[in-house]
Design an enzyme around this catalytic site. Structure first.
Site, PDB file in Angstrom:
ATOM      1  N   ASN A  10     -14.466  -2.982  -4.104  1.00  0.00           N
ATOM      2  CA  ASN A  10     -13.393  -2.748  -3.137  1.00  0.00           C
ATOM      3  C   ASN A  10     -13.697  -1.439  -2.424  1.00  0.00           C
ATOM      4  OD1 ASN A  10     -11.021  -2.216  -1.792  1.00  0.00           O
ATOM      5  ND2 ASN A  10      -9.787  -1.906  -3.642  1.00  0.00           N
ATOM      6  N   TRP A  11     -14.091  -1.548  -1.167  1.00  0.00           N
ATOM      7  CA  TRP A  11     -14.508  -0.346  -0.427  1.00  0.00           C
ATOM      8  C   TRP A  11     -13.317   0.471   0.078  1.00  0.00           C
ATOM      9  CZ3 TRP A  11     -19.115  -2.248   3.175  1.00  0.00           C
ATOM     10  CH2 TRP A  11     -20.121  -2.797   2.365  1.00  0.00           C
ATOM     11  N   LYS A  12     -12.142  -0.061  -0.065  1.00  0.00           N
ATOM     12  CA  LYS A  12     -10.913   0.632   0.384  1.00  0.00           C
ATOM     13  C   LYS A  12     -11.077   1.127   1.823  1.00  0.00           C
ATOM     14  CE  LYS A  12      -9.976   1.824  -4.378  1.00  0.00           C
ATOM     15  NZ  LYS A  12      -9.339   2.719  -5.330  1.00  0.00           N
ATOM     16  N   HIS A  96      -3.079  -4.959  -4.754  1.00  0.00           N
ATOM     17  CA  HIS A  96      -3.714  -3.773  -5.342  1.00  0.00           C
ATOM     18  C   HIS A  96      -2.647  -2.697  -5.566  1.00  0.00           C
ATOM     19  CE1 HIS A  96      -6.222  -0.210  -5.746  1.00  0.00           C
ATOM     20  NE2 HIS A  96      -7.203  -1.036  -6.089  1.00  0.00           N
ATOM     21  N   GLU A  98      -2.590   0.324  -4.972  1.00  0.00           N
ATOM     22  CA  GLU A  98      -2.380   1.230  -3.829  1.00  0.00           C
ATOM     23  C   GLU A  98      -1.484   0.572  -2.779  1.00  0.00           C
ATOM     24  OE1 GLU A  98      -6.523   2.018  -3.149  1.00  0.00           O
ATOM     25  OE2 GLU A  98      -6.605   3.116  -5.046  1.00  0.00           O
ATOM     26  N   GLU A 168      -5.762  -3.852 -13.717  1.00  0.00           N
ATOM     27  CA  GLU A 168      -6.165  -2.500 -13.346  1.00  0.00           C
ATOM     28  C   GLU A 168      -5.072  -1.521 -13.758  1.00  0.00           C
ATOM     29  OE1 GLU A 168      -9.175  -2.562  -9.958  1.00  0.00           O
ATOM     30  OE2 GLU A 168      -7.220  -2.658  -9.026  1.00  0.00           O
ATOM     31  N   GLY A 174      -9.577   5.489 -10.157  1.00  0.00           N
ATOM     32  CA  GLY A 174     -10.011   6.686  -9.441  1.00  0.00           C
ATOM     33  C   GLY A 174      -9.844   7.970 -10.235  1.00  0.00           C
ATOM     34  N   SER A 213     -12.154   2.906 -12.917  1.00  0.00           N
ATOM     35  CA  SER A 213     -13.273   3.806 -13.238  1.00  0.00           C
ATOM     36  C   SER A 213     -14.438   3.095 -13.934  1.00  0.00           C
ATOM     37  CB  SER A 213     -12.775   4.995 -14.065  1.00  0.00           C
ATOM     38  OG  SER A 213     -11.829   5.739 -13.309  1.00  0.00           O
ATOM     39  N   GLY A 234     -13.987   0.393  -7.642  1.00  0.00           N
ATOM     40  CA  GLY A 234     -13.651   1.206  -6.470  1.00  0.00           C
ATOM     41  C   GLY A 234     -14.761   2.209  -6.200  1.00  0.00           C
ATOM     42  N   GLY A 235     -14.576   3.433  -6.685  1.00  0.00           N
ATOM     43  CA  GLY A 235     -15.491   4.536  -6.381  1.00  0.00           C
ATOM     44  C   GLY A 235     -16.965   4.200  -6.551  1.00  0.00           C
TER      45      GLY A 235
HETATM   46  C1  PEP Z   1      -9.742   0.086  -7.705  1.00  0.00           C
HETATM   47  O1  PEP Z   1      -9.190   0.768  -6.866  1.00  0.00           O
HETATM   48  O2  PEP Z   1      -9.589  -1.141  -7.705  1.00  0.00           O
HETATM   49  C2  PEP Z   1     -10.557   0.753  -8.693  1.00  0.00           C
HETATM   50  C3  PEP Z   1     -10.799   0.123  -9.808  1.00  0.00           C
HETATM   51  O3  PEP Z   1     -11.014   2.018  -8.381  1.00  0.00           O
HETATM   52  P1  PEP Z   1     -11.987   2.933  -9.275  1.00  0.00           P
HETATM   53  O4  PEP Z   1     -13.135   2.070  -9.720  1.00  0.00           O
HETATM   54  O5  PEP Z   1     -12.405   4.046  -8.372  1.00  0.00           O
HETATM   55  O6  PEP Z   1     -11.187   3.418 -10.431  1.00  0.00           O
END
Ligand code: PEP
Length: 251
Positions: A10-12, A96, A98, A168, A174, A213, A234-235
């Site tokens: 997920n590039w957000k 999600h 967010e 999640e 994050g 993460s 994510g990251g």
């Molecule tokens: C996400 O936002 O779906 C996520 C899992 O982010 P991260 O891997 O950065 O924790």
């Protein structure tokens, strides 16, 4: 039926078109031999069309990060399922944390989106998960049950099979703080048993991804858990090397 693992990035709100094209190309090249899993990329809207061009004729699947439930109309700022279908999007992330935290997404709106997606050719990746406060108050199972029941309300047993879930925990997103493989497994097993209570046998076929993460260093231990069927990243998906390190967790 075996559950094919899914590794989704997920590039957000990251990557210009030029950056997105370069990253998609690098992931496509590096994932070419990864037959053990489905690789999914969810770029921001502006990059979907050019990235679709890069991924055409590859095994990598294009996903969007959100979608409106209406097929079209006066909804400024929104994107519809026919628009996504027309450019070759095959999956879409729904609910999600967010979106829930910053944009007013609720279980009811998640449910509207999920139903609309199931009426289209796309597959939803439905996100659920508790906050730190909810976990510390011992409410995590209740919260996840409520999100599951609300988000998947009215679904048929058959349509359940097209859904991918992503657990999640918000406290792990994050933050660099991953749920331990055992903690994640406990919740994944709980989710599967809740699905089987509501939908029966088919729950065994539903893929449940873990997100929070995930990195090349922790993916293998997560994937060894019996109810973890992949990751929503994510990251660590914003650089080709780290995302490919996750994709090739079995190397
Ligand atoms: C996400 O936002 O779906 C996520 C899992 O982010 P991260 O891997 O950065 O924790």
């Amino acid at each position: 039926m075996a559950r094919t693992p899914v590794i989704a990035g997920n590039w957000k709100m990251h990557k210009t078109v030029a950056e997105a094209v370069a990253l998609a190309q690098a992931v496509k090249d590096g994932a070419a031999g990864a037959a053990h899993c489905q690789v999914v990329l969810a770029p921001p809207y502006t990059a979907l069309y050019p990235v679709a061009g890069i991924l055409r004729d590859s095994r990598v699947i294009l996903a969007a990060q959100n979608v409106h439930w209406e097929p079209g109309g006066a909804f400024t700022g929104e994107i519809s399922l026919p628009m996504l279908e027309a450019i070759g999007c095959r999956m879409v992330i729904i609910g999600h944390s967010e979106r829930r935290q910053y944009f007013g997404e609720t279980d009811a709106t998640v449910n509207r989106r999920v139903r609309a997606v199931l009426d289209s050719d796309l597959q939803p990746i439905v996100c659920i998960g508790e906050t730190l406060e909810e976990r510390e108050a011992g409410r995590h199972y209740d919260v996840v049950t409520q999100q599951l029941d609300g988000g998947l309300d009215g679904l048929t047993r058959r349509s359940l099979l097209r859904i991918i879930l992503a657990y999640e925990p918000v406290w792990a997103i994050g933050t660099g703080r991953t749920a331990s493989p055992e903690t994640a497994q406990e919740m994944h097993a709980f989710i599967r048993s809740r699905l089987s209570e509501r939908f029966g046998e088919g729950a065994r076929e539903v893929r449940i991804l873990y997100g929070g993460s995930v990195k090349p260093a922790n993916i293998a231990a997560l994937m060894r858990q019996p109810d973890i069927d992949g990751a929503l990243v994510g990251g660590a998906c914003l650089e080709a090397d780290s995302f490919l390190g996750i994709i090739h967790y079995n190397a």
